[in-house]
Design an enzyme around this catalytic site. Structure first.
Site, mmCIF file in Angstrom:
data_model
loop_
_atom_site.group_PDB
_atom_site.id
_atom_site.type_symbol
_atom_site.label_atom_id
_atom_site.label_comp_id
_atom_site.label_asym_id
_atom_site.label_seq_id
_atom_site.Cartn_x
_atom_site.Cartn_y
_atom_site.Cartn_z
ATOM 1 N N HIS A 17 42.818 13.064 42.184
ATOM 2 C CA HIS A 17 43.406 14.339 41.745
ATOM 3 C C HIS A 17 44.921 14.349 41.693
ATOM 4 C CE1 HIS A 17 39.707 16.833 41.868
ATOM 5 N NE2 HIS A 17 39.340 15.984 42.821
ATOM 6 N N LYS B 38 50.926 29.295 41.090
ATOM 7 C CA LYS B 38 50.407 27.995 41.537
ATOM 8 C C LYS B 38 51.132 27.660 42.827
ATOM 9 C CE LYS B 38 51.914 26.326 37.499
ATOM 10 N NZ LYS B 38 50.838 25.542 36.935
ATOM 11 N N LYS C 50 42.602 29.106 33.078
ATOM 12 C CA LYS C 50 42.243 30.502 33.381
ATOM 13 C C LYS C 50 43.113 31.464 32.586
ATOM 14 C CE LYS C 50 41.051 28.717 37.858
ATOM 15 N NZ LYS C 50 41.596 28.360 39.194
#
Ligand code: 26V
Length: 808
Positions: free
Chosen positions: A353, A544, A656
């Site tokens: 990731h 974020k 999103k």
């Protein structure tokens, strides 16, 4: 769908019944929190039925199952999602009404299950939703942290962290499985008797299962998230207890139970802390016992383990599972090493990731020797076999072998968990096309030379149930009226919206919904920050985790530029903007905390300056998390995805926001690239250096000072910040921050991208002035997001990695 579906009367009756019998209050006097608990109990009963039925079916079918091992599951709230999956929404709304409450306010009382840091943990939660919805026989395995992600408060512009006791009032969603408990051993030494290894452990703790039921949508199937709680074994230190030394007894108990107390934060530099290693092994060891126990019960042999079991490593955090499975197969079941290794490699797969070198997990050999002595031996043996194999591939190339080795010998010897994960898996994937490509070209290039077919891409996705249907009921309603309700399960149907771009009535309805969502977001901002913002202004959103590579600071440089430009040219026809930030900084990450403070300091000055009133506001929404995101995503006009090209593995907030009709301003990074391909170049603002340009600029010797000297606007911005224009009470507060850009190397190339970023922001304004055009492009964004459903992602994992066929 469900023959046992409850009628609204059943639900209202069930709620009153649970208020009385489970919650213990008179139904007429129930508070919203008590109502939440009672409604949850009604849903829980239905979930339990489905759980029992699903488990029985999968047992009978001797199904192949996937086990998703993850240290993090950022679930958020469950009530709204469960009601939607069970089709109980309307009944629950009516039941709440009978108590003079709105279901929304009732649902608001549920604390978030914030068992994750950010993108990686939320991805795991979206994946569970999709696995259940696709009917994949699946379990998530993780840790039942007593305390999740810290709560963020802002005091005088600074982040302050508070613990998150999300279980303080219990949770209606877990099923403690009193019968499911496994011992997990630590420490000690290893004895070798002939070819038998005997691990003489020093300590043992019990792992107790607590299940969360994960409902599928449009199906009666459910999936299980099994979380382990550490409990001191009953026999520990009975002596202290018997002699009445309760304090000592409690101390010993805590020493065991602290394993599942708290989620570790994503620090700026992950420390090799012993408790973290214990956490990793703790949940892996319990999960492997559970998985093998289930397999043996159904099949009576481990010979076919790889035919029936897929275990997925969510990043390297569970990588010790590779050594643990080898240990159990060989030491406990007497399997031959080579046979066990063949099975292990077929069972495991691994997702990376991040490319950030600081985030790659390694453990000191000495620590592993102390905590997991047998596993260290097994890792050495795996390494030996592996390096023998690799040596034949490039004879004599010692550098090659040193880089491939599971042990970093360059300083204090350390175990490289990514190398262990790659060697122990049959598939390794990145999370966007660019990221997967960079993996095989950079950090995993040597492995890719050995095993090119092992590496693949699985672009991330998000669940449309939570991130559209639940978060944005207004838009969901419009979609239902336009396309029918099936888009929830087949997000590609959004394509058909393209035809509506030119339809003035549709555009108007679409923008009215956006406006209502902005009003809702404005209320949230007023409530949490005390700042009034205008829903008619352009809502420019960057939400974020705070990290230098994500470049919140670049966004802020633009804000300051705009502020200065408005002051210089007040009548230039500025588009009113509200710049919205949210996100947590790791508690030990000083630079990230400083950025939060600067955002607040800039906000203080800008928001109070009457000369820019109505044209510019800056807000920081505190305590960003899943539930806050559900309010923010639908209310955004512009989505900031501005990481330095090549640094953001994928991003999922970008998905999103676009899915909710925001236009992206972003770099050529992570999944932004694929978003552009899907929504079309005209419907996204891409700017800045591309990855190869970043590489060559750095190679050529990047000089941030040259940008400062040659761009007067940039110079004015940096001079203002450095000179204390936003911190008059402490003029030197941001000198160091600005110096880190000018003299410290500007590691993430903010100054190099500043010029094109500010220009691109002007193009954003120009488009926003043409409201019809903006609407059309926002609609094009929603229309293009079908590919970013996590259902698509999970289908790909199932077919290409896990060897499973999901329901069509
Ligand atoms: C990054 C860093 C950067 C350096 C300092 C310490 C540190 C610690 C953790 C991380 C990120 C850990 C992994 C992670 O959360 N990655 C995120 O995974 C998301 C799901 O795949 C993906 O969308 C994000 O781009 C990626 O950052």
């Amino acid at each position: 769908m469900d023959k046992n579906a409850l009628s609204p009367t059943d639900i209202a009756g069930g709620v009153d019944d649970h208020l009385l019998k489970t919650v213990g209050v008179a139904p007429a006097q129930a508070t919203p929190t008590e109502l939440m608990q009672a409604v949850a109990q009604v849903a829980r009963e239905q979930l339990s039925r489905r759980w029992v039925a699903t488990q029985a079916r999968e047992r009978n079918e001797q199904a192949r199952r996937v086990y998703y091992l993850s240290m993090e599951f950022l679930i958020g709230r469950t009530l709204g999602n469960a009601l939607a999956a069970l089709d109980l929404g309307e009944g629950a709304t009516a039941a709440a009404q009978q108590h003079a409450q709105k279901l929304e306010d009732v649902a608001d009382r549920e604390p978030d299950a914030a068992l994750g840091n950010g993108g990686l943990g939320r991805l795991a939660a979206c994946f569970l939703d999709s696995m259940a919805t696709l009917g994949l026989p699946s379990f998530g395995y993780g840790i039942r942290y007593e305390y999740g992600m810290f709560a963020q408060d802002i005091q005088n512009g600074c982040q302050v962290e508070y613990p998150d006791p999300w279980l303080a009032n219990g949770t209606p969603w877990e099923f403690p499985r009193s019968g499911v408990s496994y011992p997990v051993r630590f420490g000690g030494w290893v004895e070798h008797h002939g070819d038998k290894a005997l691990w003489r452990n020093a300590a043992e703790v019990a792992a107790k299962a607590h299940d969360m039921v994960i409902p599928g949508h449009g199906t009666n199937k459910v999936s299980t998230l099994r979380l382990w709680k550490a409990v001191a074994p009953a026999h520990i230190d009975l002596h202290a207890f018997n002699t009445g030394d309760y304090a000592r007894a409690a101390g010993v108990k805590n020493e065991y139970e602290n394993i599942s107390w708290v989620l570790y934060p994503n620090d700026s530099t992950p420390a090799g802390r012993e408790l973290r290693l214990r956490q990793e092994y703790f949940f892996v060891a319990a999960s492997v016992q559970d998985i093998l126990g289930r397999h043996l019960e159904e099949h009576g042999t481990l010979a076919n383990l790889a035919d029936k079991v897929a275990m997925h490593l969510n990043d390297t955090h569970p990588a010790i599972a590779v050594a643990e499975l080898m240990r159990v197969l060989c030491d406990e079941h007497g399997m031959a090493w080579a046979t066990a290794w063949g099975i292990t490699q077929r069972v495991f797969s691994y997702t990376n990731h991040t490319l950030m070198p600081e985030a790659l997990e390694t453990w000191p050999v000495a620590l592993m020797q102390h905590v997991l002595p047998r596993h260290l031996e097994i890792i050495f043996r795996i390494n030996q076999d592996f390096l023998d194999f690799a040596a034949k591939f490039r004879p004599g190339d010692m550098g090659f072998l040193a880089r491939l080795s599971l042990i970093d010998e360059s300083g204090e010897r350390r175990v490289r968990m990514a190398n262990l994960s790659i060697v122990g898996s049959h598939k390794v994937n990145g999370v966007s096309a660019l990221h997967s490509d960079l993996l095989v070209k950079t950090i995993f290039a040597d492995f890719a030379a050995l095993w090119p077919d092992r590496f693949t891409n699985m672009t991330n996705g998000v669940t449309p149930r939570r991130w559209l249907a639940q978060a944005n009921p207004g838009l969901a309603g419009l979609l239902d009226r336009t396309l029918g309700a099936k888009w929830r399960l087949d997000l590609d149907q959004l394509q058909a919206l393209r035809d509506q771009r030119g339809n003035a009535a549709f555009r108007e309805e679409f923008m009215a919904i956006k406006r209502a969502n902005k009003a809702r977001l404005a209320e949230h901002i007023a409530r949490t920050t005390g700042i009034a913002v205008d829903p008619a202004s352009l809502f420019d959103v960057q939400v974020k985790r705070i990290h230098e590579y994500k470049r919140q600071l670049l966004n802020l440089l633009h804000v300051v530029s705009r502020y200065q430009a408005i002051l210089a040219h007040p009548n230039a026809g500025w588009v009113p903007r509200t710049v919205i930030f949210a996100g947590k900084a790791a508690s030990s990450y000083a630079m990230a905390k400083n950025i939060i403070r600067l955002i607040h300091d800039v906000g203080q000055v800008v928001n109070r300056d009457p000369r820019v009133a109505g044209l510019l506001k800056v807000v920081f929404i505190p305590n960003y998390g899943v539930s806050v995101a559900e309010v923010i995503m639908p209310g955004a006009d512009l989505s900031e995805q501005i990481s330095t090209a090549g640094t953001e593995a994928s991003g999922t907030g970008n998905m999103k926001l676009a899915l909710n009709g925001a236009l992206t301003i972003g770099t050529d990074d992570g999944a932004n690239i694929e978003i552009r391909q899907n929504v079309g170049d005209d419907n996204i603002f891409i700017f800045g250096l591309k990855t190869p340009e970043v590489v060559s600029l750095r190679a050529a010797g990047y000089q941030p000072m040259r940008y400062y000297e040659s761009n007067p606007q940039l110079k004015q911005v940096l001079d203002a910040i450095a000179g204390g224009a936003f911190s008059p009470e402490e003029p030197g507060r941001y000198r160091g921050l600005v110096d880190s850009l000018l003299w410290g190397g500007d590691h993430y190339l903010l100054l190099a991208d500043y010029g094109t970023y500010v220009e691109t922001q002007l193009r954003v304004d120009a488009l926003y002035r043409q409201s019809g055009e903006w609407a059309s492009r926002a609609i094009a964004n929603v229309a293009g997001m079908g590919a970013f459903s996590s259902d698509r992602t999970i289908r790909e994992y199932a077919q290409q990695i896990w060897g499973m066929t999901p329901a069509p």
